[in-house]
Design an enzyme around this catalytic site. Structure first.
Site, PDB file in Angstrom:
ATOM      1  N   SER A 265       0.967  -1.278   0.059  1.00 46.54           N
ATOM      2  CA  SER A 265      -0.015  -0.053  -0.102  1.00 46.54           C
ATOM      3  C   SER A 265       1.104   1.181   0.135  1.00 46.54           C
ATOM      4  O   SER A 265       2.024   1.146   0.040  1.00 46.54           O
ATOM      5  CB  SER A 265      -0.856   0.054   1.287  1.00 46.54           C
ATOM      6  OG  SER A 265       0.026   0.575   2.417  1.00 46.54           O
ATOM      7  N   LYS A 266       0.251   2.374  -0.288  1.00 48.79           N
ATOM      8  CA  LYS A 266       1.010   3.495  -0.435  1.00 48.79           C
ATOM      9  C   LYS A 266       1.800   4.022   0.996  1.00 48.79           C
ATOM     10  O   LYS A 266       2.630   4.488   1.118  1.00 48.79           O
ATOM     11  CB  LYS A 266       0.201   4.952  -0.973  1.00 48.79           C
ATOM     12  CG  LYS A 266      -0.755   5.313   0.052  1.00 48.79           C
ATOM     13  CD  LYS A 266      -1.551   6.445  -0.651  1.00 48.79           C
ATOM     14  CE  LYS A 266      -2.470   7.019   0.084  1.00 48.79           C
ATOM     15  NZ  LYS A 266      -3.219   8.082  -0.567  1.00 48.79           N
ATOM     16  N   ARG A 267       1.262   3.524   2.121  1.00 50.87           N
ATOM     17  CA  ARG A 267       1.695   3.801   3.449  1.00 50.87           C
ATOM     18  C   ARG A 267       3.072   2.866   3.579  1.00 50.87           C
ATOM     19  O   ARG A 267       3.644   3.212   4.385  1.00 50.87           O
ATOM     20  CB  ARG A 267       0.651   3.201   4.379  1.00 50.87           C
ATOM     21  CG  ARG A 267      -0.413   4.497   4.863  1.00 50.87           C
ATOM     22  CD  ARG A 267      -1.457   4.260   6.051  1.00 50.87           C
ATOM     23  NE  ARG A 267      -1.983   2.826   5.310  1.00 50.87           N
ATOM     24  CZ  ARG A 267      -2.998   2.863   4.504  1.00 50.87           C
ATOM     25  NH1 ARG A 267      -3.393   4.021   3.992  1.00 50.87           N
ATOM     26  NH2 ARG A 267      -3.663   1.994   3.999  1.00 50.87           N
TER      27      ARG A 267
END
Ligand code: GLU
Length: 513
Positions: A265-267
């Site tokens: 994920s982008k996190r």
């Protein structure tokens, strides 16, 4: 393949393009090129609420950086435009009318509040997955339950409505996915998807299918998250009477976190200290800032090669492929079914391979902004030579600075431990003589320097280990780095002598301290 191959990359401009999206673009590109086909870019921007300014430019800049230039698309030309869905609204409305006429879609007047109330009521009865479907539609406010007059009256009065797909009852939908094999859905699992929203805009499903048909897309290659929607898509093709020209589907495996646990994920970028976007992205919010592969110092060739292998391999041990070579060897049947772990170390390894294969002058132009940001502007010839010397040890472009900052600035700090360990007052006289010898050198090139210094060491009854490490520290401040004679050559006589003289004074001080 006798059919004309036409594929599309169809991102929604809702923020920066995730690296998984870039892989989708790459596989589409490779497949198109392999089969002399056409690679289209279509911007799926019908969801106004999620639209983010700058996202389309970001997508185009990414494709340009990687060399995945579309044959057709907004700003690229092509005969099937417009390629931005927001500019095709009338087309979707026309096709929705067509479905209504064919009895494959219907008007629904239920307001969002009514739908919420219904959902709540169902939940109270223990049914938490209320669907607008073959069963419930009979109890809702739509053109299947209301009289034709009533429907017309509501429409003329300007009452908001949506248009829904009439999913056939008790049927199965089957298609052959080129990656996953046969996929089957029971229509009882499928809800009556909204096709046209109350604001007159199409939903993703509607616009996607109409466009794939009108743009004569032969193969839909996209992320696995779209697999569950494909049942509806096949139904839609059939509803339009396009059942004979349904494109082939290939759903790409998920990209997993570096630790293999769950979807990337982008996190994860901040969490693992790795890039998960191709280019730097700065959104409106404070936290909406993500550095990209480019800013981490990756070369586009390396990113391409790394991404190509994230879910595919050619079936041989070979790992290094240029974009052109990938276009030759790529095939959908070698795409993996299982998730692909995002192995950042592997990405760095690829980058190192490509740095080594990149011409020194080109590297200099890539490294220059990094060096200039530190306040130095070396001349081209010098920077090119420095890059040539350092490139073997660099995995990402900032490594050129990390490993070779001392090429650009005078040495401010010497490796004190090693100086203390190695420097003796007797060496001073030898170094002075060596400096004098070097000052007389006619050529300042590696082989001559090497034989001259080695002869000097022998003639004076010294050992290599007594002199060479200190020479290196004198030039660079550290013992790490490229060969000492190569370094001297790159510095040239004047700078080499300057550094040696300065070090000589400093070494005494360090040894005494
Ligand atoms: N707009 C969709 C996306 O953002 C396209 C999915 C598809 O390729 O059908 O990924």
């Amino acid at each position: 393949m006798s059919q004309k191959i036409r594929v599309r990359f169809a991102p929604s401009p809702t923020g920066p393009l995730h690296i998984g999206g870039v892989r989708t673009a790459l596989y589409n590109y490779l497949f198109a090129k392999k089969h002399n086909g056409v690679f289209c870019l279509r911007i799926e921007d019908t969801d106004q609420a999620r639209y983010v300014a700058g996202a389309e430019d970001y997508i185009k800049e990414t494709l340009g950086w990687l060399g995945l230039v579309p044959d057709e698309g907004p700003g690229y030309g092509g005969d099937f435009g417009p390629y931005r869905q927001s500019e095709r609204k009338d087309i979707y409305l026309k096709y929705a009318q067509e479905l209504l006429k064919r009895g494959k879609a219907y008007y629904a007047f239920d307001t969002p509040e009514e739908l919420d109330a219904r959902r709540k009521m169902e939940a109270e009865r223990g049914n938490h997955s209320f669907k607008y479907d073959a069963h419930s539609r009979k109890e809702m406010k739509n053109s299947l339950t209301l009289s034709e007059e009533e429907v017309q009256k509501r429409i003329s009065a300007g009452e908001p409505y949506v248009i829904r797909l009439l999913v056939p009852e008790n049927d199965t939908v089957t298609f052959e996915d080129l990656v996953r094999g046969q996929v089957t859905f029971e229509t009882s699992e499928l809800d009556d998807k909204v096709l046209i929203k109350a604001d007159g805009m199409p939903t993703y499903h509607m616009a996607n299918i109409v466009d794939d048909h009108l743009m004569e897309i032969s193969h839909v290659i996209r992320g696995e998250e779209w697999l569950p929607s494909t049942g509806h898509h096949v139904l839609l093709y059939k509803a339009f009477g396009w059942g004979d020209s349904i494109p082939h589907f290939a759903h790409l495996p998920l990209i997993l976190k570096p630790n293999g646990k769950g979807k990337l994920s982008k996190r994860d970028g901040a969490k693992f200290g790795i890039p998960v976007f191709p280019l730097d992205w700065k959104g409106e919010g404070e936290d909406d800032h993500y550095p990209g592969f480019r800013e981490y110092g990756f070369l586009p060739e390396a990113v391409i090669n790394f991404l190509a292998f994230l879910g595919w391999n050619p079936g041989t041990d070979e790992e290094l492929f240029s974009l052109d070579q990938l276009c030759q060897v790529f095939s959908l049947d070698k795409i993996h079914k299982g998730g692909a772990r995002f192995d950042y170390e592997k990405a760095r390894w690829y980058n190192q391979q490509y740095i080594q294969r990149t011409d020194d002058g080109k590297l200099a132009s890539l490294v220059r902004p990094i060096v200039e940001a530190k306040g130095f502007s070396p001349d081209d010839g010098f920077l090119t030579k420095v890059c040539g010397l350092l490139k073997e040890r660099c995995q990402v472009l900032p490594d050129f600075w990390e490993n070779g900052f001392w090429f650009f600035d005078e040495v401010k700090e010497y490796d004190t431990d090693n100086v203390k360990k190695r420097w003796t007052p007797e060496l001073k006289g030898h170094f002075e003589k060596l400096i004098a010898r070097l000052a007389e050198a006619e050529t300042f090139e590696t082989p001559e320097l090497e034989s001259m210094v080695k002869a000097f060491i022998n003639d004076n009854g010294l050992k290599m280990g007594q002199v060479l490490p200190l020479l290196r520290i004198a030039l660079a401040g550290t013992m790490k780095g490229p060969g000492v004679f190569e370094t001297m050559e790159v510095f040239g006589k004047e700078e080499t002598l300057k550094r040696l003289k300065k070090a000589l004074a400093a070494f005494d001080d360090i040894a005494e301290a």
